[in-house]
Design a protein around this motif. Sequence first.
Motif, PDB file in Angstrom:
ATOM      1  N   ALA A 154     -31.176  30.946 -16.688  1.00 51.23           N
ATOM      2  CA  ALA A 154     -32.122  29.834 -16.675  1.00 51.23           C
ATOM      3  C   ALA A 154     -32.754  29.672 -15.288  1.00 51.23           C
ATOM      4  N   ALA A 155     -31.948  29.887 -14.236  1.00 53.58           N
ATOM      5  CA  ALA A 155     -32.464  29.799 -12.866  1.00 53.58           C
ATOM      6  C   ALA A 155     -33.523  30.872 -12.619  1.00 53.58           C
ATOM      7  N   THR A 156     -33.302  32.051 -13.174  1.00 47.68           N
ATOM      8  CA  THR A 156     -34.269  33.146 -13.020  1.00 47.68           C
ATOM      9  C   THR A 156     -35.601  32.792 -13.669  1.00 47.68           C
ATOM     10  N   LEU A 157     -35.538  32.211 -14.854  1.00 50.17           N
ATOM     11  CA  LEU A 157     -36.776  31.832 -15.553  1.00 50.17           C
ATOM     12  C   LEU A 157     -37.539  30.761 -14.788  1.00 50.17           C
ATOM     13  N   ARG A 158     -36.797  29.859 -14.137  1.00 52.16           N
ATOM     14  CA  ARG A 158     -37.474  28.838 -13.328  1.00 52.16           C
ATOM     15  C   ARG A 158     -38.214  29.478 -12.152  1.00 52.16           C
TER      16      ARG A 158
ATOM     17  N   VAL B 114     -39.057  36.845  -1.910  1.00 53.05           N
ATOM     18  CA  VAL B 114     -37.755  37.261  -2.444  1.00 53.05           C
ATOM     19  C   VAL B 114     -36.989  36.020  -2.873  1.00 53.05           C
ATOM     20  N   GLY B 115     -36.682  35.933  -4.156  1.00 53.52           N
ATOM     21  CA  GLY B 115     -35.930  34.798  -4.676  1.00 53.52           C
ATOM     22  C   GLY B 115     -34.436  34.994  -4.497  1.00 53.52           C
ATOM     23  N   PHE B 116     -33.713  33.894  -4.429  1.00 50.21           N
ATOM     24  CA  PHE B 116     -32.247  33.901  -4.268  1.00 50.21           C
ATOM     25  C   PHE B 116     -31.635  33.153  -5.440  1.00 50.21           C
ATOM     26  N   VAL B 117     -30.729  33.804  -6.175  1.00 42.46           N
ATOM     27  CA  VAL B 117     -29.989  33.161  -7.261  1.00 42.46           C
ATOM     28  C   VAL B 117     -28.521  33.178  -6.874  1.00 42.46           C
ATOM     29  N   GLY B 118     -27.985  31.998  -6.533  1.00 38.08           N
ATOM     30  CA  GLY B 118     -26.628  31.919  -6.015  1.00 38.08           C
ATOM     31  C   GLY B 118     -25.683  31.162  -6.922  1.00 38.08           C
ATOM     32  N   ASP B 119     -24.425  31.124  -6.492  1.00 37.79           N
ATOM     33  CA  ASP B 119     -23.356  30.462  -7.233  1.00 37.79           C
ATOM     34  C   ASP B 119     -23.384  28.962  -6.949  1.00 37.79           C
ATOM     35  N   LEU B 120     -22.573  28.230  -7.687  1.00 42.38           N
ATOM     36  CA  LEU B 120     -22.349  26.808  -7.450  1.00 42.38           C
ATOM     37  C   LEU B 120     -20.852  26.564  -7.313  1.00 42.38           C
ATOM     38  N   PRO B 121     -20.433  25.597  -6.521  1.00 44.46           N
ATOM     39  CA  PRO B 121     -21.260  24.707  -5.707  1.00 44.46           C
ATOM     40  C   PRO B 121     -21.815  25.430  -4.485  1.00 44.46           C
ATOM     41  N   ALA B 122     -22.855  24.843  -3.896  1.00 44.12           N
ATOM     42  CA  ALA B 122     -23.491  25.452  -2.732  1.00 44.12           C
ATOM     43  C   ALA B 122     -22.562  25.475  -1.524  1.00 44.12           C
TER      44      ALA B 122
ATOM     45  N   ALA C 146     -39.377  39.813  -6.095  1.00 48.36           N
ATOM     46  CA  ALA C 146     -38.051  40.429  -6.036  1.00 48.36           C
ATOM     47  C   ALA C 146     -37.002  39.328  -6.078  1.00 48.36           C
ATOM     48  N   LEU C 147     -35.820  39.661  -6.577  1.00 48.53           N
ATOM     49  CA  LEU C 147     -34.726  38.700  -6.682  1.00 48.53           C
ATOM     50  C   LEU C 147     -33.453  39.280  -6.081  1.00 48.53           C
ATOM     51  N   PHE C 148     -32.730  38.431  -5.347  1.00 45.58           N
ATOM     52  CA  PHE C 148     -31.398  38.779  -4.865  1.00 45.58           C
ATOM     53  C   PHE C 148     -30.401  37.908  -5.617  1.00 45.58           C
ATOM     54  N   ALA C 149     -29.544  38.548  -6.411  1.00 47.91           N
ATOM     55  CA  ALA C 149     -28.520  37.838  -7.184  1.00 47.91           C
ATOM     56  C   ALA C 149     -27.217  37.873  -6.404  1.00 47.91           C
ATOM     57  N   ALA C 150     -26.679  36.694  -6.065  1.00 46.51           N
ATOM     58  CA  ALA C 150     -25.633  36.624  -5.045  1.00 46.51           C
ATOM     59  C   ALA C 150     -24.203  36.786  -5.545  1.00 46.51           C
TER      60      ALA C 150
ATOM     61  N   ARG D 281     -37.847  27.019   0.302  1.00 41.62           N
ATOM     62  CA  ARG D 281     -36.792  26.425  -0.517  1.00 41.62           C
ATOM     63  C   ARG D 281     -37.064  26.588  -2.010  1.00 41.62           C
ATOM     64  N   ALA D 282     -38.319  26.695  -2.414  1.00 39.12           N
ATOM     65  CA  ALA D 282     -38.660  26.838  -3.833  1.00 39.12           C
ATOM     66  C   ALA D 282     -38.132  28.146  -4.415  1.00 39.12           C
ATOM     67  N   LEU D 283     -37.841  29.116  -3.558  1.00 35.43           N
ATOM     68  CA  LEU D 283     -37.368  30.416  -4.023  1.00 35.43           C
ATOM     69  C   LEU D 283     -35.845  30.473  -4.165  1.00 35.43           C
ATOM     70  N   VAL D 284     -35.174  29.352  -3.975  1.00 32.99           N
ATOM     71  CA  VAL D 284     -33.704  29.313  -4.039  1.00 32.99           C
ATOM     72  C   VAL D 284     -33.272  28.574  -5.293  1.00 32.99           C
ATOM     73  N   GLU D 285     -32.475  29.256  -6.125  1.00 27.66           N
ATOM     74  CA  GLU D 285     -31.937  28.663  -7.345  1.00 27.66           C
ATOM     75  C   GLU D 285     -30.439  28.990  -7.445  1.00 27.66           C
ATOM     76  N   SER D 286     -29.743  28.266  -8.322  1.00 28.38           N
ATOM     77  CA  SER D 286     -28.299  28.454  -8.440  1.00 28.38           C
ATOM     78  C   SER D 286     -27.849  28.341  -9.891  1.00 28.38           C
ATOM     79  N   GLY D 287     -26.686  28.912 -10.176  1.00 35.10           N
ATOM     80  CA  GLY D 287     -26.054  28.816 -11.485  1.00 35.10           C
ATOM     81  C   GLY D 287     -24.678  29.423 -11.428  1.00 35.10           C
ATOM     82  N   HIS D 288     -23.667  28.740 -11.979  1.00 31.22           N
ATOM     83  CA  HIS D 288     -22.286  29.215 -11.840  1.00 31.22           C
ATOM     84  C   HIS D 288     -21.918  30.301 -12.841  1.00 31.22           C
ATOM     85  N   ASP D 289     -22.622  30.369 -13.976  1.00 29.78           N
ATOM     86  CA  ASP D 289     -22.288  31.392 -14.967  1.00 29.78           C
ATOM     87  C   ASP D 289     -23.554  32.148 -15.369  1.00 29.78           C
ATOM     88  N   GLN D 290     -23.383  33.102 -16.274  1.00 27.31           N
ATOM     89  CA  GLN D 290     -24.499  33.973 -16.661  1.00 27.31           C
ATOM     90  C   GLN D 290     -25.659  33.180 -17.256  1.00 27.31           C
TER      91      GLN D 290
END
Length: 332
Positions: free
Chosen positions: A225-229, A178-186, A239-243, A211-220
Amino acid sequence: MADVAREVGVTAKTVSRVLNDEGPVAAETRERVLQAVRKLGYQPNLMARNMRVGARDAAIGLVIPEMGNPFFGTLAGGIENTVRARGLTLIVGSSSETAELEQSLIAAFLARRVSALMVVPSAAGDHRHLRGERAAGLPIVFLDRPAVGLTADCVVSANREGAAAGVGHLIGHGHRRVGFVGDLPATLYTRRERFQGYRDALERSGLPFDRALVESGHDQDAASAATLRLLALDDPPTALFAANNLASMGVVVALARAGRKDVAVVGYDDLPLAEVLDPPLTVVAQDPAAIGGAAADLVLARLDGDRSKARRTLVPTRLIVRGSGELPPLRP
């Protein structure tokens, strides 16, 4: 006021007595003053009057990070719906998620002697400068994120619990990556809490943290781009959890552009038109109107004389099942 006085042939003090209903004024003079007010279109400067007599303005100042985020618009609506009945006006300013602008807005609100101050803190905010105002009795409530360096009322979502429920839902449907796409800053409070909920769900299910399954991005765009990575990993998530809501939009856009309908998604925050996506988006829904309403209730209680200790109110979330979070993994 001087123009009205000159029109009627009375002193400015007499005009003030009529407009503020202070002191005796002959009925004929009162009517002449009111006629002149209507004729000249005079509008009293309530802020100047309040500053002169040392009174508070019948306004509440609200600082939010972003005007364009629908979450904060709904939150502001929840406040306004509650305070309007008490004759209070809500004034809103955006900090653009910067501590400097947040402090500038707070200073402007304090300068006009607002009746209460409400703040959604910026990521790097520090609120020790408000200790004197709070000690003097000004109602101060923080929303969505607690204050930093100040003990004060706050109203927040059950971020950690909600995120754990959303990730647990994906795990319950067979997903082990399960991947995690979160906001910035951490370091942002909501990001930290939701990330901890993600970790909680993995731990409860006996799954290792990667840790490889954790990505971040402050806007859409950054979230997209984080999802594609994540999808490009040698062992990508199923599966992805968008935070937050912007992360959810970025995830949905990236999956659509990649033609991927096999990746399960749960978003934190509901989205407009979430039900018409393909598949419809499963979300952990916050209740920003309830957060705003609860914060407004706290402000009104403080204005009515409540001097109890600072309170922290937790507003629950709810999982809305629509389809995207129930997709099974294509591999074991």
